[in-house]
Write an enzyme that holds these catalytic residues in place. Structure first.
Site, PDB file in Angstrom:
ATOM      1  N   HIS A  43      44.184  35.688  52.355  1.00 18.48           N
ATOM      2  CA  HIS A  43      44.401  37.143  52.373  1.00 18.48           C
ATOM      3  C   HIS A  43      44.793  37.633  50.976  1.00 18.48           C
ATOM      4  O   HIS A  43      44.333  38.685  50.523  1.00 18.48           O
ATOM      5  CB  HIS A  43      45.548  37.513  53.324  1.00 18.48           C
ATOM      6  CG  HIS A  43      45.301  37.189  54.763  1.00 18.48           C
ATOM      7  ND1 HIS A  43      46.137  36.385  55.493  1.00 18.48           N
ATOM      8  CD2 HIS A  43      44.320  37.579  55.623  1.00 18.48           C
ATOM      9  CE1 HIS A  43      45.697  36.296  56.744  1.00 18.48           C
ATOM     10  NE2 HIS A  43      44.594  37.004  56.853  1.00 18.48           N
ATOM     11  N   GLU A  68      34.563  35.396  53.327  1.00 17.75           N
ATOM     12  CA  GLU A  68      33.363  34.652  53.721  1.00 17.75           C
ATOM     13  C   GLU A  68      33.694  33.646  54.828  1.00 17.75           C
ATOM     14  O   GLU A  68      32.817  33.208  55.556  1.00 17.75           O
ATOM     15  CB  GLU A  68      32.832  33.921  52.476  1.00 17.75           C
ATOM     16  CG  GLU A  68      31.500  33.259  52.653  1.00 17.75           C
ATOM     17  CD  GLU A  68      31.032  32.572  51.373  1.00 17.75           C
ATOM     18  OE1 GLU A  68      31.672  32.741  50.310  1.00 17.75           O
ATOM     19  OE2 GLU A  68      30.027  31.854  51.450  1.00 17.75           O
ATOM     20  N   LEU A 106      50.184  36.600  56.522  1.00 20.93           N
ATOM     21  CA  LEU A 106      49.403  36.488  55.282  1.00 20.93           C
ATOM     22  C   LEU A 106      49.482  35.096  54.663  1.00 20.93           C
ATOM     23  O   LEU A 106      50.541  34.467  54.648  1.00 20.93           O
ATOM     24  CB  LEU A 106      49.875  37.533  54.270  1.00 20.93           C
ATOM     25  CG  LEU A 106      49.753  38.991  54.706  1.00 20.93           C
ATOM     26  CD1 LEU A 106      50.129  39.914  53.547  1.00 20.93           C
ATOM     27  CD2 LEU A 106      48.353  39.331  55.205  1.00 20.93           C
TER      28      LEU A 106
HETATM   29  P1  AMP Z   1      42.448  37.795  59.672  1.00 25.93           P
HETATM   30  O1  AMP Z   1      43.847  38.220  59.364  1.00 25.93           O
HETATM   31  O2  AMP Z   1      42.332  36.363  60.052  1.00 25.93           O
HETATM   32  O3  AMP Z   1      41.749  38.741  60.618  1.00 25.93           O
HETATM   33  O4  AMP Z   1      41.645  37.898  58.298  1.00 25.93           O
HETATM   34  C1  AMP Z   1      41.639  39.071  57.528  1.00 25.93           C
HETATM   35  C2  AMP Z   1      40.614  38.919  56.423  1.00 25.93           C
HETATM   36  O5  AMP Z   1      40.961  37.802  55.604  1.00 25.93           O
HETATM   37  C3  AMP Z   1      39.193  38.650  56.956  1.00 25.93           C
HETATM   38  O6  AMP Z   1      38.261  39.360  56.174  1.00 25.93           O
HETATM   39  C4  AMP Z   1      39.066  37.160  56.775  1.00 25.93           C
HETATM   40  O7  AMP Z   1      37.720  36.723  56.628  1.00 25.93           O
HETATM   41  C5  AMP Z   1      39.840  36.951  55.485  1.00 25.93           C
HETATM   42  N1  AMP Z   1      40.261  35.554  55.371  1.00 25.93           N
HETATM   43  C6  AMP Z   1      40.877  34.820  56.326  1.00 25.93           C
HETATM   44  N2  AMP Z   1      41.045  33.546  55.901  1.00 25.93           N
HETATM   45  C7  AMP Z   1      40.509  33.478  54.660  1.00 25.93           C
HETATM   46  C8  AMP Z   1      40.367  32.425  53.700  1.00 25.93           C
HETATM   47  N3  AMP Z   1      40.798  31.196  53.934  1.00 25.93           N
HETATM   48  N4  AMP Z   1      39.755  32.712  52.515  1.00 25.93           N
HETATM   49  C9  AMP Z   1      39.300  33.983  52.268  1.00 25.93           C
HETATM   50  N5  AMP Z   1      39.403  35.013  53.135  1.00 25.93           N
HETATM   51  C10 AMP Z   1      40.002  34.759  54.319  1.00 25.93           C
END
Ligand code: AMP
Length: 259
Positions: free
Chosen positions: A35, A146, A31
């Site tokens: 996140h 996004e 995280l």
């Molecule tokens: P992940 O753990 O990378 O699969 O991401 C989980 C969720 O967090 C997904 O909906 C991603 O788009 C979101 N997420 C990842 N990085 C960011 C960020 N820098 N800003 C906003 N949301 C994010």
């Protein structure tokens, strides 16, 4: 009090007892502030929040990327407690694939573009796991970033195509001090690569054509998968060593720009 649950049966049993609005944030863990911003929004808009942590093997088109994906469950649980998340669902891989991935969900239009051109099978793996998680969570609202715009758009389409009664909320990209979107993969950049990564947002946000941005990124030592505009947005994916970075922004048409 944050409750950590690994057994799907236990979660399903518990879910039956929850009658208040549930906000769901699916992640692959490790995280970071991006996140946490989704969790905060979910808490603001729902009585109960659920965070899932699962490194989904089927969405990795590159075995090396899957093996090296950062797994930090204990630290993630600490952050979830600090963020006052109600439930953390962290199931084992076998539990989510009782079918051994014999059943798959695909999309055949937008998933063929952008990330789809570089990561065969990625979106099918992603949509399949998200469908499973949506059916397990039965949330009122789902919070997505996004930063992964194509993923979020495909998931919204999935909920519409399969009549899933969960509202998809797409939240803004959180960026570090030099404009790079937070990503679990950033942790794998060496100090030198992290310095070099400064050039990515600097060029990506510049008022230049995609071709020019691509050319300059290559000159600065990035391997460029694509820099492309699609439906009013600019998208890019680059690599530093074997670490892949992606970003996207809305492109404001010339003449519409305000001060
Ligand atoms: P992940 O753990 O990378 O699969 O991401 C989980 C969720 O967090 C997904 O909906 C991603 O788009 C979101 N997420 C990842 N990085 C960011 C960020 N820098 N800003 C906003 N949301 C994010």
């Amino acid at each position: 009090m944050t409750q950590v649950i690994q057994s799907l049966a236990e979660w399903q049993e518990l879910r039956r007892t929850l009658s208040k609005d549930l906000g769901f944030v699916p992640t692959m863990g490790n995280l970071h502030p991006g996140h946490l911003s989704l969790l905060q929004r979910a808490r603001q808009e729902n009585a109960v929040t659920l965070l899932s942590i699962f490194v989904n093997p089927t969405q990795f088109n590159n075995a090396n990327d899957y093996v090296h994906y950062p797994r930090t469950l204990e630290a993630d649980i600490t952050l979830a407690r600090e963020a006052k998340v109600d439930y953390v669902l962290a199931p084992a891989s076998q539990a989510l694939y009782p079918d051994d991935y014999a059943y798959q969900v695909s999309e055949i239009e937008f998933s063929e573009q952008l990330e789809g051109t570089c990561r065969p099978g990625h979106f099918t793996g992603m949509l399949t796991i998200v469908l499973k998680l949506l059916l397990l969570a039965r949330a009122q609202r789902l919070y997505l970033g996004e930063k992964d715009f194509q993923q979020a758009a495909l998931i919204r389409g999935l909920t519409q195509a399969f009549f899933i009664n969960t509202e998809v909320v797409i939240c803004p990209t959180l960026r570090n001090e030099f404009g790079l979107p937070y990503s679990s993969r950033n942790a794998r950049l060496t100090p030198e690569q992290y310095e070099q990564a400064r050039l990515f947002p600097a060029l990506f946000h510049a008022d230049l054509s995609c071709e020019e941005i691509k050319k300059q990124l290559v000159e600065k030592g990035f391997a460029v998968d694509y820099v492309e505009e699609y439906d009013g947005r600019r998208f890019a994916a680059v690599k530093l060593g074997d670490v892949r970075l992606i970003d996207n922004i809305v492109v404001v048409p010339i003449g519409v720009q305000t001060s």
